[in-house]
Design a protein around this motif. Sequence first.
Motif, PDB file in Angstrom:
ATOM      1  N   GLY A  69       0.787  -1.231   0.000  1.00  0.00           N
ATOM      2  CA  GLY A  69       0.000   0.000   0.000  1.00  0.00           C
ATOM      3  C   GLY A  69       0.815   1.274   0.000  1.00  0.00           C
ATOM      4  O   GLY A  69       0.327   2.330   0.419  1.00  0.00           O
ATOM      5  N   LYS A  70       2.045   1.222  -0.510  1.00  0.00           N
ATOM      6  CA  LYS A  70       2.900   2.421  -0.542  1.00  0.00           C
ATOM      7  C   LYS A  70       2.309   3.505  -1.435  1.00  0.00           C
ATOM      8  O   LYS A  70       2.274   4.687  -1.063  1.00  0.00           O
ATOM      9  CB  LYS A  70       4.315   2.053  -1.025  1.00  0.00           C
ATOM     10  N   SER A  71       1.855   3.118  -2.620  1.00  0.00           N
ATOM     11  CA  SER A  71       1.282   4.099  -3.542  1.00  0.00           C
ATOM     12  C   SER A  71      -0.031   4.659  -3.018  1.00  0.00           C
ATOM     13  O   SER A  71      -0.318   5.852  -3.169  1.00  0.00           O
ATOM     14  CB  SER A  71       1.068   3.463  -4.927  1.00  0.00           C
ATOM     15  N   THR A  72      -0.835   3.822  -2.388  1.00  0.00           N
ATOM     16  CA  THR A  72      -2.081   4.293  -1.786  1.00  0.00           C
ATOM     17  C   THR A  72      -1.789   5.280  -0.665  1.00  0.00           C
ATOM     18  O   THR A  72      -2.513   6.271  -0.478  1.00  0.00           O
ATOM     19  CB  THR A  72      -2.904   3.107  -1.254  1.00  0.00           C
ATOM     20  N   LEU A  73      -0.714   5.034   0.082  1.00  0.00           N
ATOM     21  CA  LEU A  73      -0.313   5.960   1.142  1.00  0.00           C
ATOM     22  C   LEU A  73       0.112   7.297   0.557  1.00  0.00           C
ATOM     23  O   LEU A  73      -0.260   8.361   1.081  1.00  0.00           O
ATOM     24  CB  LEU A  73       0.822   5.356   1.971  1.00  0.00           C
ATOM     25  N   LEU A  74       0.881   7.271  -0.521  1.00  0.00           N
ATOM     26  CA  LEU A  74       1.259   8.524  -1.191  1.00  0.00           C
ATOM     27  C   LEU A  74       0.017   9.300  -1.610  1.00  0.00           C
ATOM     28  O   LEU A  74      -0.080  10.516  -1.383  1.00  0.00           O
ATOM     29  CB  LEU A  74       2.135   8.235  -2.415  1.00  0.00           C
ATOM     30  N   ASN A  75      -0.944   8.614  -2.221  1.00  0.00           N
ATOM     31  CA  ASN A  75      -2.174   9.277  -2.652  1.00  0.00           C
ATOM     32  C   ASN A  75      -2.937   9.866  -1.465  1.00  0.00           C
ATOM     33  O   ASN A  75      -3.522  10.951  -1.564  1.00  0.00           O
ATOM     34  CB  ASN A  75      -3.062   8.290  -3.416  1.00  0.00           C
ATOM     35  N   ALA A  76      -2.911   9.158  -0.344  1.00  0.00           N
ATOM     36  CA  ALA A  76      -3.591   9.662   0.866  1.00  0.00           C
ATOM     37  C   ALA A  76      -2.899  10.924   1.383  1.00  0.00           C
ATOM     38  O   ALA A  76      -3.563  11.882   1.795  1.00  0.00           O
ATOM     39  CB  ALA A  76      -3.605   8.587   1.948  1.00  0.00           C
ATOM     40  N   PHE A  77      -1.578  10.946   1.359  1.00  0.00           N
ATOM     41  CA  PHE A  77      -0.835  12.134   1.772  1.00  0.00           C
ATOM     42  C   PHE A  77      -1.185  13.327   0.882  1.00  0.00           C
ATOM     43  O   PHE A  77      -1.381  14.447   1.355  1.00  0.00           O
ATOM     44  CB  PHE A  77       0.674  11.880   1.691  1.00  0.00           C
ATOM     45  N   MET A  78      -1.253  13.068  -0.424  1.00  0.00           N
ATOM     46  CA  MET A  78      -1.444  14.142  -1.386  1.00  0.00           C
ATOM     47  C   MET A  78      -2.904  14.589  -1.495  1.00  0.00           C
ATOM     48  O   MET A  78      -3.184  15.670  -2.002  1.00  0.00           O
ATOM     49  CB  MET A  78      -0.942  13.701  -2.770  1.00  0.00           C
ATOM     50  N   GLY A  79      -3.831  13.751  -1.067  1.00  0.00           N
ATOM     51  CA  GLY A  79      -5.239  14.103  -1.163  1.00  0.00           C
ATOM     52  C   GLY A  79      -5.805  13.952  -2.555  1.00  0.00           C
ATOM     53  O   GLY A  79      -6.921  14.401  -2.841  1.00  0.00           O
ATOM     54  N   GLU A  80      -5.053  13.324  -3.443  1.00  0.00           N
ATOM     55  CA  GLU A  80      -5.515  13.047  -4.799  1.00  0.00           C
ATOM     56  C   GLU A  80      -4.720  11.876  -5.355  1.00  0.00           C
ATOM     57  O   GLU A  80      -3.663  11.514  -4.825  1.00  0.00           O
ATOM     58  CB  GLU A  80      -5.352  14.265  -5.714  1.00  0.00           C
ATOM     59  N   LYS A  81      -5.236  11.286  -6.432  1.00  0.00           N
ATOM     60  CA  LYS A  81      -4.573  10.117  -6.998  1.00  0.00           C
ATOM     61  C   LYS A  81      -3.420  10.549  -7.898  1.00  0.00           C
ATOM     62  O   LYS A  81      -3.627  11.159  -8.938  1.00  0.00           O
ATOM     63  CB  LYS A  81      -5.563   9.272  -7.793  1.00  0.00           C
ATOM     64  N   MET A  82      -2.203  10.218  -7.486  1.00  0.00           N
ATOM     65  CA  MET A  82      -1.018  10.498  -8.282  1.00  0.00           C
ATOM     66  C   MET A  82      -0.334   9.209  -8.719  1.00  0.00           C
ATOM     67  O   MET A  82       0.180   9.114  -9.825  1.00  0.00           O
ATOM     68  CB  MET A  82      -0.040  11.360  -7.492  1.00  0.00           C
ATOM     69  N   ALA A  83      -0.288   8.231  -7.817  1.00  0.00           N
ATOM     70  CA  ALA A  83       0.362   6.959  -8.118  1.00  0.00           C
ATOM     71  C   ALA A  83      -0.702   5.919  -8.448  1.00  0.00           C
ATOM     72  O   ALA A  83      -1.746   5.860  -7.815  1.00  0.00           O
ATOM     73  CB  ALA A  83       1.198   6.494  -6.920  1.00  0.00           C
ATOM     74  N   ILE A  84      -0.426   5.090  -9.462  1.00  0.00           N
ATOM     75  CA  ILE A  84      -1.385   4.059  -9.827  1.00  0.00           C
ATOM     76  C   ILE A  84      -1.368   2.948  -8.786  1.00  0.00           C
ATOM     77  O   ILE A  84      -0.364   2.701  -8.120  1.00  0.00           O
ATOM     78  CB  ILE A  84      -1.106   3.489 -11.233  1.00  0.00           C
ATOM     79  N   VAL A  85      -2.509   2.294  -8.632  1.00  0.00           N
ATOM     80  CA  VAL A  85      -2.634   1.205  -7.656  1.00  0.00           C
ATOM     81  C   VAL A  85      -3.411   0.061  -8.290  1.00  0.00           C
ATOM     82  O   VAL A  85      -4.251   0.253  -9.166  1.00  0.00           O
ATOM     83  CB  VAL A  85      -3.344   1.674  -6.368  1.00  0.00           C
ATOM     84  N   SER A  86      -3.105  -1.149  -7.823  1.00  0.00           N
ATOM     85  CA  SER A  86      -3.864  -2.326  -8.214  1.00  0.00           C
ATOM     86  C   SER A  86      -3.662  -3.386  -7.141  1.00  0.00           C
ATOM     87  O   SER A  86      -2.730  -3.281  -6.331  1.00  0.00           O
ATOM     88  CB  SER A  86      -3.403  -2.859  -9.587  1.00  0.00           C
ATOM     89  N   PHE A 120       2.945   3.916  13.459  1.00  0.00           N
ATOM     90  CA  PHE A 120       1.594   4.442  13.236  1.00  0.00           C
ATOM     91  C   PHE A 120       0.729   3.355  12.601  1.00  0.00           C
ATOM     92  O   PHE A 120       1.199   2.576  11.768  1.00  0.00           O
ATOM     93  CB  PHE A 120       1.624   5.665  12.314  1.00  0.00           C
ATOM     94  N   GLU A 121      -0.531   3.336  12.989  1.00  0.00           N
ATOM     95  CA  GLU A 121      -1.512   2.421  12.400  1.00  0.00           C
ATOM     96  C   GLU A 121      -2.422   3.233  11.478  1.00  0.00           C
ATOM     97  O   GLU A 121      -3.029   4.214  11.907  1.00  0.00           O
ATOM     98  CB  GLU A 121      -2.343   1.757  13.502  1.00  0.00           C
ATOM     99  N   VAL A 122      -2.505   2.820  10.209  1.00  0.00           N
ATOM    100  CA  VAL A 122      -3.316   3.584   9.268  1.00  0.00           C
ATOM    101  C   VAL A 122      -4.092   2.655   8.338  1.00  0.00           C
ATOM    102  O   VAL A 122      -3.754   1.478   8.171  1.00  0.00           O
ATOM    103  CB  VAL A 122      -2.461   4.547   8.401  1.00  0.00           C
ATOM    104  N   SER A 123      -5.101   3.212   7.730  1.00  0.00           N
ATOM    105  CA  SER A 123      -5.733   2.629   6.544  1.00  0.00           C
ATOM    106  C   SER A 123      -5.602   3.682   5.459  1.00  0.00           C
ATOM    107  O   SER A 123      -6.380   4.644   5.424  1.00  0.00           O
ATOM    108  CB  SER A 123      -7.204   2.289   6.792  1.00  0.00           C
ATOM    109  N   ALA A 124      -4.595   3.524   4.621  1.00  0.00           N
ATOM    110  CA  ALA A 124      -4.345   4.528   3.587  1.00  0.00           C
ATOM    111  C   ALA A 124      -5.528   4.641   2.639  1.00  0.00           C
ATOM    112  O   ALA A 124      -5.871   5.737   2.184  1.00  0.00           O
ATOM    113  CB  ALA A 124      -3.070   4.174   2.815  1.00  0.00           C
ATOM    114  N   LEU A 125      -6.164   3.511   2.343  1.00  0.00           N
ATOM    115  CA  LEU A 125      -7.296   3.513   1.418  1.00  0.00           C
ATOM    116  C   LEU A 125      -8.438   4.361   1.951  1.00  0.00           C
ATOM    117  O   LEU A 125      -9.085   5.110   1.209  1.00  0.00           O
ATOM    118  CB  LEU A 125      -7.765   2.080   1.168  1.00  0.00           C
TER     119      LEU A 125
END
Length: 296
Positions: A20-37, A151-156
Motif C-alpha cells: 500500500g505504498k502508492s495508496t499511502l502517497l495518494n492519501a498524503f497528497m489528497g488526490e490520486k497520483m500513483a497508480i494502484v492495483s 503508526f496504524e493507518v488505513s491509507a485507502l
Amino acid sequence: MDNSKHKSGFINIIGLPNVGKSTLLNAFMGEKMAIVSPKPQTTRQRLFGILNAEDFQMIFSDSPGFVLNPSYKLHEDMNMIVQTAFKDADIIILVNDGYNTLSEHEDLIKALEKLPVPKVVVINKIDQLKAERIESVKEEFTKAMPESKIFEVSALNKKGITPLIEHLIEHLPLHPAYYPKDEISDRPIRYFVSEMVREKIFLNYKKEIPYSTEVVTEDYKDEENIARITVMIYVERNSQKAIILGKHGAAIKNVGIQARKDIEEFIGKQVYLELTVKVRNNWRNDINFLKKSGYR
C-alpha cells in the motif's frame, strides 16, 4: 515568509510489494497520483509527490516494492531504485501491511539501521487486520526498530493519516523549498498518461500479462480543447499481443475507454487516445530498452 523558519525535506516511502505504498502517497497528497492495483509490483519507478503549505514542503517519494528474489533485470533495476531512496531521505517510512513476516523485512531493516534520519513504521490496511494481529506486528517492529515511531493507518480510507502527517512535519528539517510551490510532482504529464494506461492493464488482465507489458507515451499534442495522445504498449510475445488486443480489439478498446476517462479527469480536458501494441522480445532483460524507459 522567513525562509529560516521554512521546513522542507524528502520523505521516502519503502516496503515490500503490495503493502500500500502508492495508496499511502495518494492519501498524503489528497488526490490520486500513483497508480494502484491489487497485484504486487504495480509500481516500477520512483515518483515524487510534493505537498506544499506556506511554512513547509513535503516531498514524498513512492518507490517500487523491494523484490526479494529478482527474476529479471527489470526487478534488479527496481531494487536499485529502492536503494536510491535510502540515499537522499530526510525521513524514511517503512510500510508493512501485517501480512508479511518480520524476516521478509530483514534486508530493509538492516539498511535502515545505518541511516541517521528519523524512521517511521506504518502498519497499513488496519481495516483488514484483527486487533491481535496489529498488536503482534507493533510488538515485532518495536523490538526490531526501537528508534522508530509506529503508526496504524488505513491509507485507502485515509484513517490515521492526520497524526502521521503532523509527526512528519515535526521532524522535517529547516530548509527552503526544493521545488516551486505550485508543483505537485517531479514527473511530466507523459509519465502520468503512461501510468494510467498501465494501471488499466493491471486491472483488466490476469497472470503474466500485466508484468510482461511496458507502456510508453509516444506523442502528446496539447491543443486548445483536446489533447491528442499516442501510447505504445510493449509486450514480449505475439501471444501476449493477441491477449492485449482481445477478440476484434475489444479488450484494448476497454482499456482505452477506462484510461481516457482518468486522463481527462487528470488534465481537465477532452482526450483523443490511440493505443498501439508492439512486440519487444524479452524487454525485461534488455538493458538498452530499460535505460531508455527510465529504469537506469
